[in-house]
Scaffold this motif. Structure first.
Motif, mmCIF file in Angstrom:
data_model
loop_
_atom_site.group_PDB
_atom_site.id
_atom_site.type_symbol
_atom_site.label_atom_id
_atom_site.label_comp_id
_atom_site.label_asym_id
_atom_site.label_seq_id
_atom_site.Cartn_x
_atom_site.Cartn_y
_atom_site.Cartn_z
ATOM 1 N N GLU A 71 0.926 -0.743 0.093
ATOM 2 C CA GLU A 71 -0.146 0.397 -0.025
ATOM 3 C C GLU A 71 0.931 1.375 -0.266
ATOM 4 O OE1 GLU A 71 -3.081 1.965 3.298
ATOM 5 O OE2 GLU A 71 -3.671 0.187 2.776
ATOM 6 N N SER A 95 0.445 7.762 1.548
ATOM 7 C CA SER A 95 -0.864 9.028 0.854
ATOM 8 C C SER A 95 -0.367 10.275 0.279
ATOM 9 C CB SER A 95 -2.354 9.271 2.156
ATOM 10 O OG SER A 95 -2.856 7.770 1.736
ATOM 11 N N LYS A 122 -9.913 5.774 0.890
ATOM 12 C CA LYS A 122 -9.332 3.989 1.176
ATOM 13 C C LYS A 122 -11.044 3.862 1.498
ATOM 14 C CE LYS A 122 -6.753 1.266 3.991
ATOM 15 N NZ LYS A 122 -5.257 1.508 4.523
ATOM 16 N N LYS A 164 -7.493 1.166 -1.791
ATOM 17 C CA LYS A 164 -7.162 2.693 -1.595
ATOM 18 C C LYS A 164 -6.397 3.377 -3.655
ATOM 19 C CE LYS A 164 -3.280 5.093 1.450
ATOM 20 N NZ LYS A 164 -2.372 4.740 1.773
#
Length: 158
Positions: A73, A76, A137, A114
């Protein structure tokens, strides 16, 4: 089988409405012995609805074994800068204030849940396009965001 085909067709049609980014460059930020390094990637995309607006996004890309397999992941963290690169003509629905937030770009940043998104707004009072990038998300989004404004100015011999 029929439901599966319908799902695939709907998914592909939704993907077609978003801009596709092309990688401009990248820099390594963390060396990983196994798998690709962590990096910052710079990508460019053209607004799919408004000719002559190009946006550049820089974003974190997780490396390592999980990153190399597409299982990691990404954070952000992202930045955006958009520019007018030629004459801009807005569609009537955008001029009339119909653009209250249109998703113009999406990029998956984890295996399933996400994604990084860019949403375009039109500020009629200032005659400007505003591009907001953020990460969301399914359960818990991030408040991290970045913004870029493109004032619409006469171009060339107009």
């Amino acid at each position: 089988m029929k439901k599966c085909c319908i799902f695939v067709i709907v998914t592909l049609s939704l993907c077609a409405t978003f801009a596709q980014a092309e990688q401009v460059g990248s820099v390594d930020t963390v060396f990983k012995l196994f798998g690709p390094d962590h990096k910052i990637v710079v990508e460019a995309f053209d607004d799919p609805d408004i000719k002559n607006v190009t946006c550049y996004i820089s974003r974190a890309k997780t490396g390592g074994i999980k990153g190399g397999l597409g299982l990691a992941e990404d954070t952000s963290d992202a930045a955006i800068s958009c520019q007018q690169v030629g004459a801009i003509e807005l569609a009537d629905n955008i001029k009339q204030g119909g653009d209250k937030g249109t998703v113009v770009f999406q990029k998956r940043t984890s295996l399933v849940f996400k994604k990084l998104q860019v949403v375009r707004f039109y500020d009629a009072k200032r005659n400007a396009l505003i591009y907001l990038s953020y990460s969301d998300k399914v359960v818990d989004g991030s408040p991290k965001n970045a913004i870029s404004a493109v004032p619409i100015i006469p171009w060339g011999n107009r």
